[in-house]
Design a protein around this motif. Structure first.
Motif, PDB file in Angstrom:
ATOM      1  N   HIS A  66       0.833  -1.204   0.000  1.00  0.00           N
ATOM      2  CA  HIS A  66       0.000   0.000   0.000  1.00  0.00           C
ATOM      3  C   HIS A  66       0.866   1.251   0.000  1.00  0.00           C
ATOM      4  O   HIS A  66       1.966   1.253   0.562  1.00  0.00           O
ATOM      5  CB  HIS A  66      -0.895   0.031   1.235  1.00  0.00           C
ATOM      6  N   THR A  67       0.314   2.307  -0.579  1.00  0.00           N
ATOM      7  CA  THR A  67       1.011   3.584  -0.469  1.00  0.00           C
ATOM      8  C   THR A  67       0.713   4.171   0.914  1.00  0.00           C
ATOM      9  O   THR A  67      -0.195   3.706   1.614  1.00  0.00           O
ATOM     10  CB  THR A  67       0.531   4.576  -1.546  1.00  0.00           C
TER      11      THR A  67
ATOM     12  N   HIS B 176      -0.634   6.962   1.533  1.00  0.00           N
ATOM     13  CA  HIS B 176      -1.988   7.531   1.508  1.00  0.00           C
ATOM     14  C   HIS B 176      -3.035   6.449   1.700  1.00  0.00           C
ATOM     15  O   HIS B 176      -3.963   6.598   2.501  1.00  0.00           O
ATOM     16  CB  HIS B 176      -2.211   8.269   0.179  1.00  0.00           C
ATOM     17  N   GLU B 177      -2.872   5.319   1.009  1.00  0.00           N
ATOM     18  CA  GLU B 177      -3.846   4.224   1.140  1.00  0.00           C
ATOM     19  C   GLU B 177      -3.881   3.702   2.570  1.00  0.00           C
ATOM     20  O   GLU B 177      -4.955   3.460   3.129  1.00  0.00           O
ATOM     21  CB  GLU B 177      -3.467   3.062   0.210  1.00  0.00           C
TER      22      GLU B 177
ATOM     23  N   ARG C  97      -5.598   6.153   4.768  1.00  0.00           N
ATOM     24  CA  ARG C  97      -7.022   6.239   4.438  1.00  0.00           C
ATOM     25  C   ARG C  97      -7.783   5.093   5.104  1.00  0.00           C
ATOM     26  O   ARG C  97      -8.822   5.282   5.717  1.00  0.00           O
ATOM     27  CB  ARG C  97      -7.180   6.195   2.913  1.00  0.00           C
TER      28      ARG C  97
ATOM     29  N   SER D 187       3.426  14.773   2.670  1.00  0.00           N
ATOM     30  CA  SER D 187       2.552  15.007   1.513  1.00  0.00           C
ATOM     31  C   SER D 187       3.240  14.614   0.208  1.00  0.00           C
ATOM     32  O   SER D 187       2.617  14.004  -0.671  1.00  0.00           O
ATOM     33  CB  SER D 187       2.138  16.466   1.454  1.00  0.00           C
TER      34      SER D 187
ATOM     35  N   GLN E  37       5.447  12.401  -0.259  1.00  0.00           N
ATOM     36  CA  GLN E  37       5.693  10.956  -0.388  1.00  0.00           C
ATOM     37  C   GLN E  37       4.411  10.144  -0.299  1.00  0.00           C
ATOM     38  O   GLN E  37       4.453   8.925  -0.138  1.00  0.00           O
ATOM     39  CB  GLN E  37       6.635  10.472   0.723  1.00  0.00           C
ATOM     40  N   ALA E  38       3.254  10.828  -0.391  1.00  0.00           N
ATOM     41  CA  ALA E  38       1.972  10.141  -0.148  1.00  0.00           C
ATOM     42  C   ALA E  38       1.757   8.940  -1.057  1.00  0.00           C
ATOM     43  O   ALA E  38       1.106   7.976  -0.680  1.00  0.00           O
ATOM     44  CB  ALA E  38       0.829  11.129  -0.319  1.00  0.00           C
ATOM     45  N   LYS E  39       2.324   8.990  -2.260  1.00  0.00           N
ATOM     46  CA  LYS E  39       2.108   7.887  -3.215  1.00  0.00           C
ATOM     47  C   LYS E  39       3.197   6.827  -3.140  1.00  0.00           C
ATOM     48  O   LYS E  39       3.232   5.902  -3.951  1.00  0.00           O
ATOM     49  CB  LYS E  39       2.056   8.440  -4.651  1.00  0.00           C
ATOM     50  N   THR E  40       4.109   6.982  -2.180  1.00  0.00           N
ATOM     51  CA  THR E  40       5.199   6.000  -2.046  1.00  0.00           C
ATOM     52  C   THR E  40       4.681   4.755  -1.353  1.00  0.00           C
ATOM     53  O   THR E  40       3.926   4.828  -0.394  1.00  0.00           O
ATOM     54  CB  THR E  40       6.343   6.608  -1.199  1.00  0.00           C
ATOM     55  N   ARG E  41       5.127   3.604  -1.841  1.00  0.00           N
ATOM     56  CA  ARG E  41       4.715   2.355  -1.203  1.00  0.00           C
ATOM     57  C   ARG E  41       5.417   2.194   0.146  1.00  0.00           C
ATOM     58  O   ARG E  41       6.607   2.506   0.278  1.00  0.00           O
ATOM     59  CB  ARG E  41       5.062   1.165  -2.098  1.00  0.00           C
TER      60      ARG E  41
END
Lengths: 251, 242
Positions: free
Chosen positions: B92-93, B95-96, B99, B126, B128-132
């Motif tokens: 998961h990233t 953000h995920e 969430r 913010s 790095q929110a899409k980093t796994r």
């Protein structure tokens, strides 16, 4: 439980990668069998599916069943015990979520993924058979899909529960329940004592019944009972062991 | 208020060997307190946090939060926990992950995005929110761990070695975040463990010293850091004198 609904699609999606792998592998194993028998039927060379008809196809069917059991075990990935194994339990279990709801949501997510795999495989195989064999298949399309999917889901849901119950449980759960007896039956010559014993085990009965249904033969009443009774007992035991373990170790 | 009465927890180590992590521990933490739990490695600090969080069941004794059994309280209200070695779903990233945790925290659908965004911003994640999560360094994981504490107001927060892996800049930022949390949740009770006495002294108003699973000392932090260190060390090793 309502609070878990928004995360449910995500829980199912977590298993999507494995579901695709399982579906691909099982279709690769079974489609040639259906193609061959469907083509032979269309050419007037056979009476229908010959799964279980010869020594070679018996072995192939056993291997496919073995693959199904292993795949179900691999996909199940624990229910709540998986959270602990991955180390993310502390973050999840300290949130205001009822344990029973969490358990149910994760089990349902696994079940949904397994059902999707089962239905996809059954639909594809049925399509292949009908495309090449056409009429003469004794089960209706819905019946064939349903029969194959129910058997798969039965196997998968039981493994799912047991894999929750066992700490590192996927392969072990699958092995305990299905793989070992099926392997014995597949490998040993049919006239040996061990093979005959394995033939009485629930997994082998499931296999036999599924072969009957897939081949369009009506499953015999005693065989269905032999599937249903141990099946229900297995599921009940699985629920009991899983719940006991989850609740004992997570408080 | 958190109360522990005669809490004992043993672990199995090998076939016959059993280790006592906590032994008849009594502890009382008033609502609104910020308590440092200090002690040597293996003293039982993480076990103590696990028991309060309802993740570890004590062999004996009772744990109450606001007069209710801790487990029931946690299931109803939730508790903020930053584990010692935080692990996150690898695929998961950031953000995920946040969430999902926000949803489990009971945030309404419309506010999930805003809360996650705010937590990411406060912890500087913010970008790095899409980093796994699987590719994060220890320090970044620690910051995600802090971010998940910010997703909703809490009454009790347990921080197990919160400063480990954080650089000096983020240690300072962590102090600011803790102050913000205290302001946002009046009556917030914080328990934190740390081996770094200087840092701990800047964060807390009470100290509990645990040695071999027992409470060796518990005191309010009025004195300066040097006295604080002396007192902790003499509690841990009485031969040093006071």
């Amino acid at each position: 439980m309502r609070s878990l609904l928004p995360v449910f699609p995500g829980l199912v999606a977590d298993r999507a990668g494995r579901a695709v792998v399982v579906t691909t592998v099982l279709l690769a194993l079974t489609v040639p069998l259906f193609l061959r028998d469907g083509s032979a039927y269309a050419a007037g060379l056979s009476d229908g599916l010959s799964v279980g008809g010869t020594q070679g196809t018996t072995l192939a069917a056993n291997l496919v069943a073995l693959g199904m059991a292993l795949a179900a075990a691999w996909m199940s990935d624990g229910v709540v015990s998986g959270l602990r194994r991955d180390g993310i339990a502390p973050l999840v279990l300290t949130r205001p979520v009822p344990r029973s709801g969490l358990f149910l949501a994760r089990w349902l997510a696994g079940f949904t993924a397994l059902a999707a795999v089962g239905l996809t495989i059954a639909t594809t195989l049925n399509g292949v058979w009908r495309g090449f064999g056409g009429a003469g298949y004794p089960l209706s399309a819905a019946g064939a899909i349903g029969a194959a999917a129910v058997i798969w889901i039965w196997v998968g849901s039981a493994v799912l529960l047991f894999s929750s119950a066992l700490e590192r449980g996927e392969g072990l759960a699958g092995g305990l329940l299905f793989v070992l007896p099926i392997s014995l039956a597949a490998i040993l010559p049919p006239d040996t004592v061990l093979a005959r014993v394995a033939g009485w085990l629930p997994s082998q009965t499931v296999l036999t019944t599924s072969r009957d249904l897939l081949a369009g033969r009506a499953a015999q009443a005693h065989a269905l009972l032999a599937v249903l009774i141990p099946g229900c007992l297995t599921l009940a035991l699985g629920v009991f062991v899983a719940c006991r373990r989850e609740w004992r170790t997570t408080g | 208020m958190i109360e522990l009465h005669g809490v004992t927890r043993r672990y199995r180590r090998g076939a016959r060997d059993r280790v006592t992590a906590l032994s008849s521990l009594d502890l009382r933490v008033e609502r609104g307190a910020t308590l440092a739990v200090v002690g040597p490695n293996g003293a039982g600090k993480s076990t103590l946090f696990g028991i309060i969080a309802g993740l570890v069941r004590p062999d004996h004794g009772r744990v109450l939060i606001d007069g209710e059994p801790a487990l029931r309280w946690v299931r109803t209200h939730g508790i903020g926990l930053l584990p010692d070695r935080i692990r996150l779903p690898e695929r998961h990233t950031i953000h995920e992950s946040l969430r999902r945790l926000a949803i489990l925290d009971g945030c309404a659908g419309g506010e999930v995005g805003a809360r996650v965004g705010s937590a990411l911003e406060m912890t500087g994640l913010s970008a790095q929110a899409k980093t796994r999560c699987g590719s994060l360094s220890h320090g970044l994981r620690q910051r995600v761990g802090i971010a998940q504490l910010l997703l909703r107001p809490r009454a009790v927060i347990l921080l197990d070695e919160p400063l480990s892996g954080l650089d000096p800049l983020w240690r300072a930022r962590f102090r600011e975040i803790l102050a913000l949390l205290r302001d946002a949740s009046p009556g917030l009770t914080v328990l934190l463990s740390s081996h770094e006495l200087n840092e701990a002294a800047r964060l807390v108003d009470q100290v509990a010293v645990i040695r071999e699973g027992r409470l060796a000392d518990c005191f309010a932090l009025h004195e300066d850091v040097a006295d604080f260190e002396r007192r902790v060390l003499s509690s841990l090793d009485p031969s040093r004198g006071s």
